[in-house]
Motif scaffolding. Sequence first.
Motif, PDB file in Angstrom:
ATOM      1  N   THR A  91       0.835  -1.201   0.000  1.00  0.00           N
ATOM      2  CA  THR A  91       0.000   0.000   0.000  1.00  0.00           C
ATOM      3  C   THR A  91       0.874   1.256   0.000  1.00  0.00           C
ATOM      4  OG1 THR A  91      -0.143  -0.013   2.418  1.00  0.00           O
ATOM      5  CG2 THR A  91      -1.885  -1.150   1.197  1.00  0.00           C
ATOM      6  N   VAL A  92       0.406   2.261  -0.707  1.00  0.00           N
ATOM      7  CA  VAL A  92       1.081   3.558  -0.740  1.00  0.00           C
ATOM      8  C   VAL A  92       0.034   4.650  -0.585  1.00  0.00           C
ATOM      9  CG1 VAL A  92       3.062   2.814  -2.128  1.00  0.00           C
ATOM     10  CG2 VAL A  92       0.977   3.584  -3.268  1.00  0.00           C
ATOM     11  N   ARG A  93       0.446   5.743   0.039  1.00  0.00           N
ATOM     12  CA  ARG A  93      -0.453   6.895   0.192  1.00  0.00           C
ATOM     13  C   ARG A  93      -0.052   7.940  -0.833  1.00  0.00           C
ATOM     14  NH1 ARG A  93      -3.661   6.700   4.488  1.00  0.00           N
ATOM     15  NH2 ARG A  93      -4.114   8.912   4.363  1.00  0.00           N
ATOM     16  N   VAL A  94      -1.036   8.393  -1.612  1.00  0.00           N
ATOM     17  CA  VAL A  94      -0.778   9.302  -2.726  1.00  0.00           C
ATOM     18  C   VAL A  94      -1.771  10.451  -2.669  1.00  0.00           C
ATOM     19  CG1 VAL A  94      -0.589   9.510  -5.233  1.00  0.00           C
ATOM     20  CG2 VAL A  94      -0.006   7.349  -4.121  1.00  0.00           C
ATOM     21  N   ARG A  95      -1.293  11.646  -2.967  1.00  0.00           N
ATOM     22  CA  ARG A  95      -2.185  12.801  -3.085  1.00  0.00           C
ATOM     23  C   ARG A  95      -2.397  13.088  -4.565  1.00  0.00           C
ATOM     24  NH1 ARG A  95       0.321  15.950  -0.153  1.00  0.00           N
ATOM     25  NH2 ARG A  95      -0.938  15.758   1.735  1.00  0.00           N
ATOM     26  N   PHE A  96      -3.620  12.855  -5.048  1.00  0.00           N
ATOM     27  CA  PHE A  96      -3.946  13.093  -6.450  1.00  0.00           C
ATOM     28  C   PHE A  96      -4.464  14.520  -6.631  1.00  0.00           C
ATOM     29  CE2 PHE A  96      -4.349   8.458  -6.086  1.00  0.00           C
ATOM     30  CZ  PHE A  96      -3.600   8.047  -7.181  1.00  0.00           C
ATOM     31  N   THR A  97      -4.202  15.069  -7.801  1.00  0.00           N
ATOM     32  CA  THR A  97      -4.657  16.425  -8.092  1.00  0.00           C
ATOM     33  C   THR A  97      -6.086  16.470  -8.608  1.00  0.00           C
ATOM     34  OG1 THR A  97      -3.686  16.288 -10.314  1.00  0.00           O
ATOM     35  CG2 THR A  97      -2.309  17.225  -8.563  1.00  0.00           C
ATOM     36  N   SER A  98      -6.633  15.310  -8.989  1.00  0.00           N
ATOM     37  CA  SER A  98      -8.009  15.284  -9.476  1.00  0.00           C
ATOM     38  C   SER A  98      -8.648  13.944  -9.127  1.00  0.00           C
ATOM     39  CB  SER A  98      -8.063  15.507 -10.993  1.00  0.00           C
ATOM     40  OG  SER A  98      -7.565  14.373 -11.681  1.00  0.00           O
ATOM     41  N   THR A  99      -9.965  13.956  -9.044  1.00  0.00           N
ATOM     42  CA  THR A  99     -10.703  12.735  -8.744  1.00  0.00           C
ATOM     43  C   THR A  99     -10.565  11.721  -9.864  1.00  0.00           C
ATOM     44  OG1 THR A  99     -12.314  14.019  -7.471  1.00  0.00           O
ATOM     45  CG2 THR A  99     -12.972  11.801  -8.128  1.00  0.00           C
ATOM     46  N   ASN A 100     -10.519  12.208 -11.117  1.00  0.00           N
ATOM     47  CA  ASN A 100     -10.388  11.297 -12.255  1.00  0.00           C
ATOM     48  C   ASN A 100      -9.109  10.485 -12.165  1.00  0.00           C
ATOM     49  OD1 ASN A 100     -12.796  12.146 -13.366  1.00  0.00           O
ATOM     50  ND2 ASN A 100     -11.842  13.704 -14.657  1.00  0.00           N
ATOM     51  N   ASP A 101      -8.030  11.119 -11.720  1.00  0.00           N
ATOM     52  CA  ASP A 101      -6.764  10.395 -11.590  1.00  0.00           C
ATOM     53  C   ASP A 101      -6.853   9.312 -10.518  1.00  0.00           C
ATOM     54  OD1 ASP A 101      -5.574  11.893 -13.557  1.00  0.00           O
ATOM     55  OD2 ASP A 101      -4.680  13.343 -12.178  1.00  0.00           O
ATOM     56  N   TYR A 120      -7.023   4.062 -10.247  1.00  0.00           N
ATOM     57  CA  TYR A 120      -6.210   3.081  -9.535  1.00  0.00           C
ATOM     58  C   TYR A 120      -7.039   2.321  -8.494  1.00  0.00           C
ATOM     59  CZ  TYR A 120      -2.477   5.628 -11.816  1.00  0.00           C
ATOM     60  OH  TYR A 120      -1.681   6.217 -12.759  1.00  0.00           O
ATOM     61  N   LEU A 121      -6.550   1.127  -8.164  1.00  0.00           N
ATOM     62  CA  LEU A 121      -7.285   0.256  -7.254  1.00  0.00           C
ATOM     63  C   LEU A 121      -7.005   0.652  -5.809  1.00  0.00           C
ATOM     64  CD1 LEU A 121      -9.148  -2.214  -7.680  1.00  0.00           C
ATOM     65  CD2 LEU A 121      -7.180  -3.654  -7.124  1.00  0.00           C
ATOM     66  N   ALA A 122      -8.067   1.005  -5.078  1.00  0.00           N
ATOM     67  CA  ALA A 122      -7.927   1.418  -3.688  1.00  0.00           C
ATOM     68  C   ALA A 122      -7.455   0.244  -2.835  1.00  0.00           C
ATOM     69  CB  ALA A 122      -9.255   1.948  -3.157  1.00  0.00           C
ATOM     70  N   ALA A 123      -6.721   0.561  -1.758  1.00  0.00           N
ATOM     71  CA  ALA A 123      -6.127  -0.472  -0.914  1.00  0.00           C
ATOM     72  C   ALA A 123      -7.176  -1.287  -0.163  1.00  0.00           C
ATOM     73  CB  ALA A 123      -5.146   0.160   0.066  1.00  0.00           C
ATOM     74  N   ASP A 124      -8.397  -0.759  -0.047  1.00  0.00           N
ATOM     75  CA  ASP A 124      -9.438  -1.524   0.642  1.00  0.00           C
ATOM     76  C   ASP A 124     -10.205  -2.442  -0.321  1.00  0.00           C
ATOM     77  OD1 ASP A 124     -10.763   0.408  -0.776  1.00  0.00           O
ATOM     78  OD2 ASP A 124     -11.896   1.213   0.915  1.00  0.00           O
ATOM     79  N   ALA A 125      -9.796  -2.451  -1.590  1.00  0.00           N
ATOM     80  CA  ALA A 125     -10.448  -3.324  -2.570  1.00  0.00           C
ATOM     81  C   ALA A 125      -9.899  -4.745  -2.441  1.00  0.00           C
ATOM     82  CB  ALA A 125     -10.219  -2.795  -3.985  1.00  0.00           C
ATOM     83  N   ASP A 126     -10.786  -5.715  -2.542  1.00  0.00           N
ATOM     84  CA  ASP A 126     -10.394  -7.115  -2.435  1.00  0.00           C
ATOM     85  C   ASP A 126      -9.863  -7.595  -3.785  1.00  0.00           C
ATOM     86  OD1 ASP A 126     -10.036  -9.717  -1.739  1.00  0.00           O
ATOM     87  OD2 ASP A 126     -12.164 -10.189  -1.452  1.00  0.00           O
ATOM     88  N   VAL A 127      -8.645  -8.138  -3.801  1.00  0.00           N
ATOM     89  CA  VAL A 127      -8.037  -8.587  -5.058  1.00  0.00           C
ATOM     90  C   VAL A 127      -8.229 -10.087  -5.284  1.00  0.00           C
ATOM     91  CG1 VAL A 127      -6.328  -6.745  -5.033  1.00  0.00           C
ATOM     92  CG2 VAL A 127      -5.785  -8.937  -3.959  1.00  0.00           C
ATOM     93  N   PHE A 160       1.850   1.926  -9.542  1.00  0.00           N
ATOM     94  CA  PHE A 160       0.506   1.891  -8.977  1.00  0.00           C
ATOM     95  C   PHE A 160      -0.337   0.912  -9.792  1.00  0.00           C
ATOM     96  CE2 PHE A 160       1.167   6.640  -7.833  1.00  0.00           C
ATOM     97  CZ  PHE A 160       2.046   6.265  -6.846  1.00  0.00           C
ATOM     98  N   LEU A 161      -1.250   0.225  -9.114  1.00  0.00           N
ATOM     99  CA  LEU A 161      -2.055  -0.798  -9.793  1.00  0.00           C
ATOM    100  C   LEU A 161      -3.303  -0.170 -10.405  1.00  0.00           C
ATOM    101  CD1 LEU A 161      -2.322  -3.830 -10.383  1.00  0.00           C
ATOM    102  CD2 LEU A 161      -3.660  -4.032  -8.280  1.00  0.00           C
ATOM    103  N   PRO A 162      -3.351  -0.047 -11.741  1.00  0.00           N
ATOM    104  CA  PRO A 162      -4.551   0.509 -12.387  1.00  0.00           C
ATOM    105  C   PRO A 162      -5.711  -0.482 -12.295  1.00  0.00           C
ATOM    106  CG  PRO A 162      -2.614   0.584 -13.834  1.00  0.00           C
ATOM    107  CD  PRO A 162      -2.290  -0.331 -12.702  1.00  0.00           C
ATOM    108  N   LYS A 163      -6.922   0.040 -12.261  1.00  0.00           N
ATOM    109  CA  LYS A 163      -8.088  -0.830 -12.191  1.00  0.00           C
ATOM    110  C   LYS A 163      -8.183  -1.735 -13.408  1.00  0.00           C
ATOM    111  CE  LYS A 163     -10.999   2.156  -9.304  1.00  0.00           C
ATOM    112  NZ  LYS A 163     -12.244   2.962  -9.238  1.00  0.00           N
ATOM    113  N   ASP A 164      -7.799  -1.205 -14.582  1.00  0.00           N
ATOM    114  CA  ASP A 164      -7.924  -2.004 -15.795  1.00  0.00           C
ATOM    115  C   ASP A 164      -6.899  -3.133 -15.857  1.00  0.00           C
ATOM    116  OD1 ASP A 164      -6.070   0.410 -16.472  1.00  0.00           O
ATOM    117  OD2 ASP A 164      -5.603  -1.098 -17.981  1.00  0.00           O
ATOM    118  N   ALA A 165      -5.867  -3.086 -14.974  1.00  0.00           N
ATOM    119  CA  ALA A 165      -4.840  -4.133 -14.962  1.00  0.00           C
ATOM    120  C   ALA A 165      -5.153  -5.238 -13.978  1.00  0.00           C
ATOM    121  CB  ALA A 165      -3.478  -3.528 -14.644  1.00  0.00           C
TER     122      ALA A 165
END
Length: 219
Positions: A77-87, A91-98, A112-117
């Motif tokens: 897990t990594v903590r990231v500050r994004f400049t926009s909600t779209n960005d 990516y897949l949130a750390a609370d998402a079950d893989v 970072f793990l993209p949702k589409d990956a």
Amino acid sequence: MVETAVRSGFGAPSAPAQRNRKARWKDGRLVLGVLLVAVTALAGARLLSSADDTTTIWAAKHDLKVGVPLTDDDLTTVRVRFTSTNDSERYLAADADVKGLVVGRAIDQGEFLPKDAAVAKSDQDRTELPLSVATGRLPSDTAVGDIVDVWVVPKEEGQPARPLWSSVRVLQIDSVKGVAGSTARRQVLIGLTAADLPRIPAALTALGAGEPTLVRKAG
């Protein structure tokens, strides 16, 4: 013996009356001090709030190959500050079950793990088709994961555009290639399902005589 005469009707001289005057200027300074403390506390709270305005997402611990099942051992897990909600939504949130997900495309260590990956295993049963698309024939901000319709516009004037595939996913998109204007192109990789495969021969023939155009679907 010395006698002191006291005149009748007169007492000892009284002390002058003291008035309890309020120092109003001190009251003003007190109010100002309270306001300054309140403003400082509010500013501090906002600063602390903004300092923690981050999102926790998954990142790869090591290189991940296509088709490999995802586990917690592969991710960190990594903590990231994004400049926009779209960005952040890419990516897949750390609370998402893989659990049950597999790697849909190669992921480098630390990426970072993209949702589409991170896709369901059934989504791996797809065919990848590359398209060379002129920059004016797709949205300028087309990105990996976008859902698009693929059309072909014949080079011969007077011929109508034809739909090739509907609701296909963009798997990869390269930077602009070419000089400028109509000569600039982008290489786009799209994913086709089993239902899309029968149309490939006719689609390739149409693409040879026309220009592919991507129409992005909102949402």
